[in-house]
Design an enzyme around this catalytic site. Sequence first.
Site, short mmCIF file in Angstrom:
data_model
loop_
_atom_site.label_atom_id
_atom_site.label_comp_id
_atom_site.label_asym_id
_atom_site.label_seq_id
_atom_site.Cartn_x
_atom_site.Cartn_y
_atom_site.Cartn_z
N HIS A 1 -22.18 23.16 -24.83
CA HIS A 1 -22.59 21.94 -25.52
C HIS A 1 -21.42 20.98 -25.69
O HIS A 1 -20.27 21.39 -25.90
CB HIS A 1 -23.15 22.29 -26.90
CG HIS A 1 -24.44 23.06 -26.81
ND1 HIS A 1 -25.64 22.45 -26.52
CD2 HIS A 1 -24.72 24.38 -26.98
CE1 HIS A 1 -26.60 23.36 -26.50
NE2 HIS A 1 -26.07 24.55 -26.77
N ILE B 1 -25.83 26.92 -21.96
CA ILE B 1 -25.33 25.54 -22.05
C ILE B 1 -23.96 25.54 -22.74
O ILE B 1 -23.77 26.19 -23.77
CB ILE B 1 -26.28 24.67 -22.91
CG1 ILE B 1 -27.73 24.79 -22.44
CG2 ILE B 1 -25.81 23.20 -22.91
CD1 ILE B 1 -28.01 24.27 -21.07
N CYS C 1 -30.19 42.47 -0.81
CA CYS C 1 -31.15 41.60 -1.50
C CYS C 1 -31.44 40.41 -0.61
O CYS C 1 -30.57 39.58 -0.37
CB CYS C 1 -30.58 41.14 -2.84
SG CYS C 1 -31.53 39.82 -3.62
N ILE D 1 -23.10 34.39 -35.20
CA ILE D 1 -22.69 33.54 -34.07
C ILE D 1 -23.93 33.17 -33.25
O ILE D 1 -24.21 33.76 -32.22
CB ILE D 1 -21.63 34.24 -33.20
CG1 ILE D 1 -20.52 34.83 -34.07
CG2 ILE D 1 -21.07 33.25 -32.18
CD1 ILE D 1 -19.71 33.83 -34.86
#
Lengths: 126, 503, 426
Positions: B50, B48, B411, B336
Site C-alpha cells: 500500500h 498489495i 506443470c 498485524i
Amino acid sequence: MSRNIINKANIICIGCPKGCRIVVESENGTISQLSNYSCPRGKEYAREEFINPTRILPTTVRVSNGELPVVSVKTAAPIPKGLLLSSMNEIARIEVKAPVSIGQIIRKDLMGTGVDLIATTTVARK
Amino acid sequence: MKTDVVVIGGGVTGTAIARELARYHLNIILLEKEDDVAMGASKANSGIIHAGYNADQTTLKGQLNIEANPMFDQLCRKLNVPFQRIGSLVVGFDQADLKVLIQEEIKGQQAGIKNLKILAREQLRAMEPNLNQQARFALYAPSAGIISSYEFTISLANSAVLNGVKVLLETEVNGLMIEAGKIRGVETNRGKIAATIVINAAGLYSDKIAQQAGDQIKITPRKGEYHLLDKNWGDLVNHVIFPIPTKHSKGILVTPTVHGNLLIGPNSSLSTARENLAVSSTGLKEVYDGAKKLLPGLSRKDVIASFSGLRATAEGDDFIIGPSANCVGLINVAGIQSPGLTSAPAIAKSVTDLVKDTLSRINPGLTLTYRDDFIEELPKKLIFTEYLAQNDLEKWQEIIDDHPEYGEIICRCEKISKGEIISAINDPVPAQSIDAVKRRTRTGAGRCQGGFCEPRLLAIMSEELGLSPLAITKKGAGSAILKARTKDWLREQKNYTGGGEQQ
Amino acid sequence: MINHDLVIIGAGPAGLAAALAAEKNGVKRILLLERDKYLGGILQQCIHNGFGLEYFREELTGPEYAHRFIEKIKKSQVKIKSETMVVNISQDKLVTAMNRSDGILQIQAKAIVLAMGCRERTREAILIPGTRPAGIFTAGSAQRYVNLEGFLPGKKVIILGSGDIGLIMARRMMLEGAEVKAVLEIMPYSSGLLRNQVQCLDDFGIPLRLQHTITRINGLKRVDSVVISRVDQSLQPIPGTEELIDCDTILFSVGLIPENELSTGMGIELDRITGGPIVNELRETVLKGVFACGNVLQVHDLVDYVTEEAEIAGKAVADYLKGMRVKREQVLNLLPGTNVAYIVPQQIAYEQVDRKRVKLFLRVRRPAEDVRIDLIAEGEKTILSYRRSIVTPGEMVTFFLPEAIIGEKTAYIKVSVEKNSREKEG
C-alpha cells in the site's frame, strides 16, 4: 407342500440411450413373461440379463520389478456378475514379474469360470 | 535446545524479524506450527504494497506503512521476489465520492506521500479502459505495488536460514517458560527451548501466547474471501483498483497479480474459529458483486481458485508492537492486519530496536554487534518462464545441458520444470508438501489446479525426499494425498462383503 | 532448427490416428510430440472395456485400443519424441518444445495437427464452497493414481458428476475395496452412457442422486465430510435439503475442457460452446495448414469418433501439402438451431469432386425422444430431416449432409432437433 415362486424383475436395457425398463416375470426361476421392450435386441438382452448376467472384469494386477507397479488386465470373456467381487479378492493376491506383454495370460481359468485373466497392456522391466 | 532469540510464527512478520535480527551476532530459532512458513494470513491476502495515504499517521500501522513502502524495490530485488509498483486507483462515482478522494489525497500529502493525483474521467478511462463507464474520478497513488506475499515470506525465511537462523517447522509452542517475571524459553511439541528473548509473532494465536505472560491482548479473526481468475483475465486492469473505502475496510478490490492472474476480494466477516478457512457461497457472491461494480465485464467462468484468509485484528484496530507488560524478554508483535504485509520490513526494524533495548536491560553491558558476513542476496533461481518470456532459450539450453531436469516440464499450465521443483524441495526452508512446492514454484497453481501434474509432482517428491508416496502430504501431518496401495484393502479382507451386490 | 512436413502435438488416440492417416496418404517427415512417457494418452489409464465397438467392431479396453495404433506407429516412418512438452507454436508454424535429452527443440512445420486433448474441470472452477483439504481429486487424476500408479486416493468416496469418468471411477473404487457413498448429479439426468449407469452403479448398489450437488466441503487437513443439497430447476441449492455425508475423498467429474492454450496462442479462434477451434470439414482451423482433432476440438464420448475425426485431419494434411484443394466460392456455415448445442465441423469450405456427403456431429442441449433432425436452409426452408428415437446430451449425434445440399447456393444451414409429433412452427 410346494408353492410357486412368482417373481417380477425390472431390467434396464442398455442397448440404446432409451433405456427401456423391461419387465421380466418368472415362475420358479423360469421366464413366463417379458414385456415393455421396444426391439428384439432388447428382449434378448433382458432374457440373458435375467438368466445369467455376465460382465467383463477389467482391473489391475501387481507387477514386481516393472516400469509400472501394476498392469491392467481383463477377463478374456464375460464372467458371472455374482463373481465380480470375489474375483477381485482373488486377483488382489496375484503378483506377476515384469516384463508383461499384452494378451499374456495372467491367471488361467479364473475362479473356475473357464475364463482366463489376460494382460491388456505391456509393462517393461524396470 | 538453547538459543538467544525465539521467534514464534513463520508469517511475514516473524520471518522479516528473524532475517533482520540475523544481521547481528545472535542465535535465532524461528518456530512454525505448520509444515511451511507463510501458512496463515501471509499466504491468503491481497498481495498489495500500500502507498499508505489512507492510514492514520497517529497509528503505528500508519507510520510503519509509510516507512516500509519505499523499501520494497531493493528488498525484492535482493530476495528475487516478483514485485511491481503498478500504482493504485481509488475509484469514485459521484461528488460525495470525490469529497472522500480529496480528503484521502490531503491526508496522504500530509503524510509525505508524493505524486498522489486525482484523475478525471478521461485520464481514468485511458488508464483503465475496462473500468465501469460510470466511474468519474480516481485517486491515483503511483507508489502502490503488487507482490506475491507468500513468496516474499518464504524468501525472507530462506534468507534468514542462509544467515544462520534455524527454522523449525511443525513445531508448536505449548507454553512459555517464565521465571520471576523473566522469560526463560518456550515449551513446544518437540521439547523445551531455552531463550533469552521470545518474540511473539504468532498471528491469530498471538493473544494466546501473550495471555500466558499475563498480557491482555485480544485477537479477533476477520475473514476475507477471494476469487483468483485465469491468466486470460490478468490484463483486464493495469492498476490495483479500490472502491471508496469504508471506515473499517479498503473494500473489495480488483488487481492483477505478479503472475498475471486477476485477483478480486476480500470481503470482511467476523470469524469464530481460528482455523476456519472455508469459503461460503454468500461470501464469494459478495466478493464477485463488489468487484463487478468496478468491472462490469467480469465473469466467474474462469475462476481457478477461491480461498480465504483470516486477518488477526486486535482491539483498537492498531498493531500491537512492544515489550510484554508482565514478562521481561517477551516482545509482542500482534494484531498485524492490513497493512501488515507492507509494514513487515519496518516492523522488523522496530522490533530489532526493541530486542536491543531488552538485551541491554537484561545485561546492561551487552551491545549487539553486526555480523560482517550477512548475505543480503538470495541466490537467483532458475525459472523457465522468465527465460521464455525474454526469448533467451539459448541460455536455457545451456542450463539443460548441465542439468537435464530443467528440460523436463512437469506443470503444463505454468510451465514449471522438474529442476525448479527439485530446487524448491531443497530450499533453505525446504518444501515438504505438495502445497509448499506450489507456493515456491507455481506447480499446480494454474488453470488445471494440479489435475495433470499432481501425480507427477508426488512421484518426484517421494523420490527426492526418500519417502513412500503414501507419506507425501498436501499440507503437512494429517493431509496425505493417498490412502493405500491398490490391493492392500482387498488382501486384508477374508470374506469380501463390500457392496450391495446380489449373488 | 529442424524441419518437418507435419508436426502433430499429442500422441493420444487423435494424434496417433492422424499420423497414420497422414502417412497412408503420402505425407513424409512426420513428427509426433508427446508430453508423457508413453503413447496412447488418456487411454492408458482407461483400463475398462467398451472401446472400439464402432471402429473395430469389437470390444476393447483403453490400453488395447491404443496398442493397435501404437503397433502401427512403431512400424511406420513417423518420428516420435515422447516426454517432450510443446511450449509455444508461432503463427508461421514454428514449434518450440523441450525435453531432457534434446533440450530446446525448434521445429519448423509445413502443417500442424493439434491433438492435445482436454483437461478436467476442477472443484475450483465450479465454485464449490468449503475448505481446501487433501482428498479432493478430479476423477481423471484419481484414475491415474489407481490404474497406473497403483495407489488408492481414498476409502470413503463421494463423486460429483455422473459423466462416464465419474461412473467408471465409482465402480473402480468399489472394486478396489473403497466405499462409494453416492454419485451426485446436478442435472435431472445422467450425462454418462446408460450402460455405465447400469454396470457401474446399479451392479454395485451405488446410489445416483440426481439434482444434487455438494454445497460444502468440510475438513481442515483431509476431507472429513460434505454437505449435499438438492437443487431447484435453475440448479440452485434448495435450503433445508442439506444432508451431511461422512467421507474422506471427493472425486470431481464435472466436465472436460479442450486444452487450447497453444491454439489460442497462435491466434486460432475457438467455438464458444465446444471450447475447441472453429474448423471446416477438413478439421482445418482458421489458420491454413493447422488442423485439430480429438478432444482438443470437441469433447467426445467415444474414442472411435476421435479416430474417425483424426483420420479426416490426417488425410486433409496430405491434400494440403499437395496443394490439391479447391476453395468454395462461399463458405457454408452450419449453425446450431433448436436444442442443438453445437455442430462440428462448423463450416464447409472446400469443393471436392468425389465427395458424396459430409458426416456431421452434434450435441443436443436436452434429452428428447422421437425427434427429427431438421436441416434448414436460408429462408427457413427445411431441406432434409432425419428421425431419431432418442437423443441425449451425453451421446453425440451423427448424421450426414449430402453433397447435393452442399452444392446449393446457401450461406448457411441451420440444424434443429425438433419433437417429431409437433408440427414445425413457421
